[in-house]
Design a protein around this motif. Sequence first.
Motif, PDB file in Angstrom:
ATOM      1  N   GLY A  56       0.796  -1.221   0.000  1.00 18.33           N
ATOM      2  CA  GLY A  56       0.000   0.000   0.000  1.00 18.33           C
ATOM      3  C   GLY A  56       0.819   1.256   0.000  1.00 18.33           C
ATOM      4  N   VAL A  57       0.232   2.303   0.568  1.00 19.63           N
ATOM      5  CA  VAL A  57       0.857   3.622   0.531  1.00 19.63           C
ATOM      6  C   VAL A  57       1.577   3.981   1.818  1.00 19.63           C
ATOM      7  CG1 VAL A  57      -0.797   4.509  -1.138  1.00 19.63           C
ATOM      8  CG2 VAL A  57      -1.241   4.807   1.289  1.00 19.63           C
ATOM      9  N   PHE A  58       1.568   3.126   2.800  1.00 23.65           N
ATOM     10  CA  PHE A  58       2.246   3.421   4.048  1.00 23.65           C
ATOM     11  C   PHE A  58       3.196   2.273   4.335  1.00 23.65           C
ATOM     12  CE2 PHE A  58       2.497   5.140   8.380  1.00 23.65           C
ATOM     13  CZ  PHE A  58       2.414   6.489   8.087  1.00 23.65           C
ATOM     14  N   HIS A  59       4.165   2.452   5.192  1.00 21.42           N
ATOM     15  CA  HIS A  59       5.117   1.389   5.485  1.00 21.42           C
ATOM     16  C   HIS A  59       4.756   0.687   6.783  1.00 21.42           C
ATOM     17  CE1 HIS A  59       7.158   3.547   8.729  1.00 21.42           C
ATOM     18  NE2 HIS A  59       6.832   4.617   8.027  1.00 21.42           N
TER      19      HIS A  59
ATOM     20  N   GLN B 238       3.595   7.346  -6.270  1.00 18.55           N
ATOM     21  CA  GLN B 238       2.385   7.823  -5.609  1.00 18.55           C
ATOM     22  C   GLN B 238       2.734   8.669  -4.396  1.00 18.55           C
ATOM     23  OE1 GLN B 238      -0.383   4.711  -4.818  1.00 18.55           O
ATOM     24  NE2 GLN B 238      -1.503   5.874  -3.302  1.00 18.55           N
ATOM     25  N   SER B 239       2.059   9.792  -4.252  1.00 19.31           N
ATOM     26  CA  SER B 239       2.247  10.634  -3.083  1.00 19.31           C
ATOM     27  C   SER B 239       1.982   9.812  -1.826  1.00 19.31           C
ATOM     28  CB  SER B 239       1.290  11.823  -3.149  1.00 19.31           C
ATOM     29  OG  SER B 239       1.620  12.783  -2.180  1.00 19.31           O
ATOM     30  N   TYR B 240       2.778   9.999  -0.797  1.00 20.94           N
ATOM     31  CA  TYR B 240       2.734   9.267   0.473  1.00 20.94           C
ATOM     32  C   TYR B 240       3.302   7.858   0.350  1.00 20.94           C
ATOM     33  CZ  TYR B 240      -0.465  12.893   2.235  1.00 20.94           C
ATOM     34  OH  TYR B 240      -1.033  14.080   2.607  1.00 20.94           O
ATOM     35  N   GLY B 241       3.859   7.473  -0.820  1.00 14.08           N
ATOM     36  CA  GLY B 241       4.209   6.076  -1.046  1.00 14.08           C
ATOM     37  C   GLY B 241       5.677   5.710  -1.063  1.00 14.08           C
ATOM     38  N   SER B 242       6.614   6.678  -0.983  1.00 18.92           N
ATOM     39  CA  SER B 242       8.044   6.359  -1.026  1.00 18.92           C
ATOM     40  C   SER B 242       8.732   6.887   0.233  1.00 18.92           C
ATOM     41  CB  SER B 242       8.684   6.978  -2.277  1.00 18.92           C
ATOM     42  OG  SER B 242       8.100   6.444  -3.449  1.00 18.92           O
ATOM     43  N   PHE B 243       9.710   6.110   0.735  1.00 22.64           N
ATOM     44  CA  PHE B 243      10.304   6.385   2.042  1.00 22.64           C
ATOM     45  C   PHE B 243      11.809   6.146   2.058  1.00 22.64           C
ATOM     46  CE2 PHE B 243       6.118   4.460   2.314  1.00 22.64           C
ATOM     47  CZ  PHE B 243       5.420   5.350   3.085  1.00 22.64           C
ATOM     48  N   ALA B 244      12.451   6.642   3.089  1.00 24.36           N
ATOM     49  CA  ALA B 244      13.805   6.262   3.492  1.00 24.36           C
ATOM     50  C   ALA B 244      13.827   6.422   5.009  1.00 24.36           C
ATOM     51  CB  ALA B 244      14.854   7.150   2.827  1.00 24.36           C
TER      52      ALA B 244
END
Length: 193
Positions: free
Chosen positions: A93-96, A112-118
């Motif tokens: 999904g869009v959250f980790h 997707q907005s809210y969908g990529s992280f570090a």
Amino acid sequence: MVDFKIEAVVVPVSDVDRAKDFYTRIGFREDVDFSGPGGFRAVHLTRPGSGVTDAAPGSERGVHLIVDDVVTARAELAACGVDVSEVFHDAGGVFHHVGSTGRVPGLHSARQSYGSFASSADPDGNSFVLQEVTTRRPGQISHVVHRSAAELEQAPRDAALAHGGYEGKLGHNDPDWPSWYAVHMARAASLGS
């Protein structure tokens, strides 16, 4: 330099609906309520302001630094000598998820907005997550931009006209007109009008 904004602190709860009800009752605004596979659920609520904590140093696990470009932000942190993970997205999904569960290397496939992280941590071990937010829902803007001097000039004129109607309904002058103008102008900008 990338603009790092603290916009989310993850709070562990035993009943998501009960917690959501509690926080919305005390003025938090619902931004996201996402349900994913296996009963996974993430609710994002926002309220202006901040507070203090008596938590032990290094125990924070939920700070999210919102950025427009997670790749550039990650590179800036790495250039400063910060040990930061590679960019990742969630498998479902869009959250980790907590820890590294469900992490897929690289940007979200549709970015997707809210969908990529570090992710990273401070010297005490408090962990934080960079989260890329590029598009916000109507009414949730990070800044107001007018494309020309004429557009900027028109914004307070439109607000004055609308405010006159508002004062007519009030039946008296509004002493808090600057606040009313600000909300009206920001709302108009976020709706593209």
